[in-house]
Enzyme design. Structure first.
Site, short mmCIF file in Angstrom:
data_model
loop_
_atom_site.label_atom_id
_atom_site.label_comp_id
_atom_site.label_asym_id
_atom_site.label_seq_id
_atom_site.Cartn_x
_atom_site.Cartn_y
_atom_site.Cartn_z
N LYS A 1 0.83 -1.20 0.00
CA LYS A 1 0.00 0.00 0.00
C LYS A 1 0.86 1.25 0.00
O LYS A 1 0.67 2.15 -0.79
CB LYS A 1 -0.93 -0.01 1.21
CG LYS A 1 -1.91 1.16 1.23
CD LYS A 1 -3.12 0.90 2.12
CE LYS A 1 -2.73 0.76 3.58
NZ LYS A 1 -3.94 0.55 4.42
N GLU B 1 10.26 -5.79 3.32
CA GLU B 1 10.30 -7.15 2.80
C GLU B 1 9.91 -7.19 1.33
O GLU B 1 10.52 -7.90 0.51
CB GLU B 1 9.34 -8.07 3.58
CG GLU B 1 9.81 -8.46 4.97
CD GLU B 1 9.42 -7.46 6.03
OE1 GLU B 1 9.03 -6.32 5.69
OE2 GLU B 1 9.52 -7.81 7.23
N GLY C 1 -4.50 -3.66 5.72
CA GLY C 1 -3.93 -4.84 5.08
C GLY C 1 -4.69 -6.12 5.36
O GLY C 1 -5.01 -6.88 4.46
N GLU D 1 -4.14 -9.06 15.26
CA GLU D 1 -3.62 -7.73 14.92
C GLU D 1 -4.69 -6.65 15.13
O GLU D 1 -4.38 -5.51 15.43
CB GLU D 1 -3.12 -7.70 13.46
CG GLU D 1 -2.22 -6.50 13.17
CD GLU D 1 -1.55 -6.56 11.80
OE1 GLU D 1 -2.11 -7.18 10.87
OE2 GLU D 1 -0.47 -5.97 11.65
N LYS E 1 10.35 -2.31 13.80
CA LYS E 1 10.87 -1.77 12.53
C LYS E 1 11.96 -0.72 12.80
O LYS E 1 13.00 -0.71 12.15
CB LYS E 1 9.74 -1.09 11.74
CG LYS E 1 8.75 -2.03 11.09
CD LYS E 1 7.84 -1.24 10.15
CE LYS E 1 6.56 -2.01 9.85
NZ LYS E 1 5.60 -1.20 9.08
#
Lengths: 527, 527
Positions: A213, A219, A270, A357, A503
């Protein structure tokens, strides 16, 4: 005006707490009473499915309390606000519009100067047109050969959902003359993932769908480079082999590196994106746009059912509230998803993301800590495989784990064999029926090691066959269940701030800007 | 004389309970103290692996208490009794000898008039000789063509372990010139499973390995019929395409339906059978007997380490006791297994069976109910995939889930790409290091929705590369961990009575001998 209150401020929840251990499954599921429950506690879903909750620890009194909880927490009103375009994702200040990818549920939603339903339909049509050209041999490789394989490059929601959906329909499509192209998936940054997929396909006949997106997912960009290298090494032009699924504002949107670009937007998370172009591109290429449209139709019809304020006519809301009862009143820590269908082998992994999530949160919509538990651990494997694995703990372990079965009367591939007087399909179905009863009622034995306490709740979703419509309905059911549970827990089910810190630290490691324990781990791993 | 006491009768456990919340990871993992912990809390394993437990909630005081618990519960003495051939599986009155398939740990074990080590080695040699003949083209199909594919037909332990091991070494074998035959697996009684595998292979060039210890597993026999039908329909003689792995007393043992039969026995439980012929046949055919021998060697060396009564030199025992501390003192309900290696994609599913089927028990070795929790729910997916899925809940959910990471410095396939200044492999490793620290220390943010509480414990097993030796060590580590935990909980980790009731009821359904709710479910499913 909607009230967004914490669960422990809700009056109906007090009543529900008083009903802890109210229903003893070993009693109510025995004899004719049990037979009656199976007939009575059943709700129709879309796609020819039925949600049966006879083996859940509820009775009319618990259901009434759950109905009041639904009312007081304004579940269908909040859903209405969502599909009419309110900013339900408060953390990221975004609308939540994945239901709109499969149909219009309420008023037109206009955002960024566009009618969003028209935007999603437009992108679907672009995908459909593209897929038809690929199938017709109008879009080919440089040598004019047809593409035979589609490879999705994506991670998380760009991988788990589309992959689970592809596997769910692969046999069905083959059996029903709808199989167009084989699909493969590359997700992990582990280079062995891409290497393994590339070794198993003919890259010269493969079309790669790059899905990100933001256009910045580490990745996915890494795997894109990996694939481009492989294409170049094979003497091929990557730009003739790749399409992008992204947002209009992403760096990928207008790049000449792709044959085409299909768009989603910030209003589709997502894990909710299987019915957007994220699932649409790979599924339309693999099975044709008509099959994808049938999948969307099943999901849309299920979304319509979720509007119903009557608890017993709204399977997603009912499933959600029974889950809250199990989690917050009964105190069960996990839920197992157990599809008796090999085609759904990766569906539990998709639900694991969708649920954990979305609702694995500790603060409410206002950022205040909640003092009750929210989303449970979700895990599962297909039956009957699981029976020969972790069911031991489910039957005789010290924790009770609520179970979500799924089963179909017919197989997909149309091949079967009869031995010992029954087909494999009948054996499969007999096993799921048997398991529900074994979990609910148990069985006393003189040898305590062979005793089954029972009292282990389950529900089952039953259909004739796992068709595109049934799959769409199944997917939407769980999406809407998770949404309703998020409303009850008063959390924002549509952001995922918990993935950010890792991250940031990983970037620091790669830049060698670490100290302390992080430096020691980096050294250990030779980074 | 061994004492088999319940955990809550053990004095050292009282001391341990007093140490609840004794270590605050956010403190001890910060700064130089954290760096020191990473260096200090590290134990060598076999296969070049290291078990690092710096990010677990322990310090020297907790470790001392765990050491006393190990002593008082006689963990290494019980292990010694096991490998010397005592009847440790008391429920089924059987020895427990899976470690003997990979090496002699103590005195010779004679049972049924045979030295069992010799028996297992003999069967391995039979498998090796057979595999060599297949590879050399001395055993072929009726047309004299070499077999190119091996298909394992089995379920539970005859499927999950061997499948996970095959996937773990497939890329390594291809890269190292050890790849002999592709392997596929059929397990589920769902006919779509077998149909799907059969459609994807050339049956005329396929060898089927039928695995069932008893020779009576419903799913496996059904799938055997399915496959035989397919072979006959292709004009092939099934007897030329099938081998059996079973016990010497099973109906399959001396049947002319098979090219060969390889034997295991009742002293090897299904979930512990990857190092017996159950894994040996398919792995030796796929990668050659030498690779299988290296895998056994890694497992054997790890078994040797588990003998050490010194807690800090016995990684399996240490891992086991930290798990007991987390489960019974800290009160955490589940454990996640997170390999940063795509090759280990199905390793968590194998561990899920291994652990949950072994220790998901509510009665002790004497059949008396225990009043503490035993085996936790086990689940997991490979990283970095999981980071984009359920990690949200792991970081910010209301429950704490202890984590078991696995990582390797090098990839298997030897293909990689450098972007943004680092290879994919470095990115993979950077991510696992970053995750450990994010979970341990968290991070405060002004916005509570972006805050991470930390205090979430993990350990990591690190190696250079996932080789056959490393895989063997990894497998044995977890087998021995589960065994030690079973000893601590005083349960029998080697039976699985919890799977029986469902089988009995399923038979009743298929015989149409049901009433009540079971009849209603059968009707719903059209059985």
């Amino acid at each position: 005006m909607l009230n967004w209150n914490n669960l422990n401020q809700v009056k109906a929840f007090e009543k529900l707490q008083a009903l802890r251990d109210h229903v003893r499954l070993q009693d109510v599921m025995a004899g004719e009473q049990g037979a009656e429950r199976v007939k009575k506690y059943s709700v129709p879903m879309a796609g020819g499915l039925t949600y049966n909750f006879a083996a859940k620890q509820v009775d009319d009194e618990v259901l009434e309390a759950l109905g009041k909880l639904a009312e007081e927490t304004q579940l269908t009103e909040k859903y209405e606000a969502l599909y009419n375009g309110e900013v339900i994702n408060t953390g990221e200040k975004r609308l939540v519009l994945h239901q709109l990818t499969r149909g219009q549920l309420g008023a037109p939603v206009v955002a960024d100067g566009t009618d969003k339903r028209s935007f999603y339909v437009g992108e679907q049509e672009k995908v459909a047109a593209f897929a038809r050209k690929v199938h017709a041999g109008e879009i080919t490789n440089a040598e004019g050969q047809k593409f035979t394989t589609v490879v999705q490059i994506g991670i998380g929601g760009s991988d788990l959902g589309p992959r689970a959906m592809y596997l769910a329909l692969e046999n069905w499509a083959k059996q029903n003359g709808q199989f167009r192209m084989e699909a493969r998936f590359i997700s992990n940054v582990d280079p062995d993932d891409a290497a393994s997929v590339l070794k198993s396909i003919d890259v010269s006949r493969s079309l790669f769908v790059l899905v990100s997106k933001s256009g910045t997912t580490l990745e996915t960009l890494t795997n894109e480079s990996f694939v481009k290298n492989a294409l170049k090494q094979a003497g091929l032009d990557p730009a003739r082999h790749m399409v992008a699924v992204t947002s209009e504002t992403s760096p990928l949107a207008k790049s000449s590196d792709y044959l085409a670009a299909f768009f989603m937007d910030d209003y589709i998370g997502g894990r909710y994106s299987s019915t957007s172009c994220v699932g649409g591109a790979v599924l339309s290429l693999a099975f044709g746009p008509e099959v994808f449209a049938r999948f969307l139709q099943g999901a849309h019809e299920e979304d319509e059912l979720a509007k119903n304020p009557e608890l017993l006519k709204n399977p997603a809301m009912l499933d959600a509230l029974i889950g809250v009862y199990e989690r917050n009143v009964q105190g069960y820590p996990a839920t197992a998803v157990l599809p008796y269908s090999q085609a759904l082998s990766r569906f539990p992994a998709h639900l694991q993301q969708l649920d954990m999530e979305s609702n694995g949160k500790s603060v409410n919509r206002y950022g205040e800590p909640v003092d009750y538990v929210t989303g449970p651990v979700i895990f599962g494997e297909p039956g009957t495989n699981g029976q020969h694995s972790f069911y031991q703990l489910l039957h005789q372990g010290t924790d009770i784990v609520p179970l979500q079965f799924v089963g179909f009367r017919e197989n997909q591939a149309g091949m079967d064999v009869e031995i010992q007087g029954s087909t494999s399909q009948k054996k499969l179905c007999a096993n799921v029926a048997a398991q529900i009863m074994a979990f609910a009622c148990g069985k006393k034995d003189e040898n305590p090691n062979k005793s089954f306490a029972g009292g282990r709740p389950s529900s089952i979703i039953i259909g004739d066959q796992l068709t595109p419509e049934a799959l769409g309905a199944l997917l939407a059911h769980f999406e809407n269940k998770v949404m309703f549970q998020g409303f009850v827990w008063n959390v924002n089910s549509f952001d995922q701030e918990g993935v950010q810190l890792g991250k940031v630290l990983a970037k620091r490691v790669l830049a060698h800007e670490t100290d302390g324990a992080l430096k020691s781990y980096s050294d250990l791993l030779n980074i």
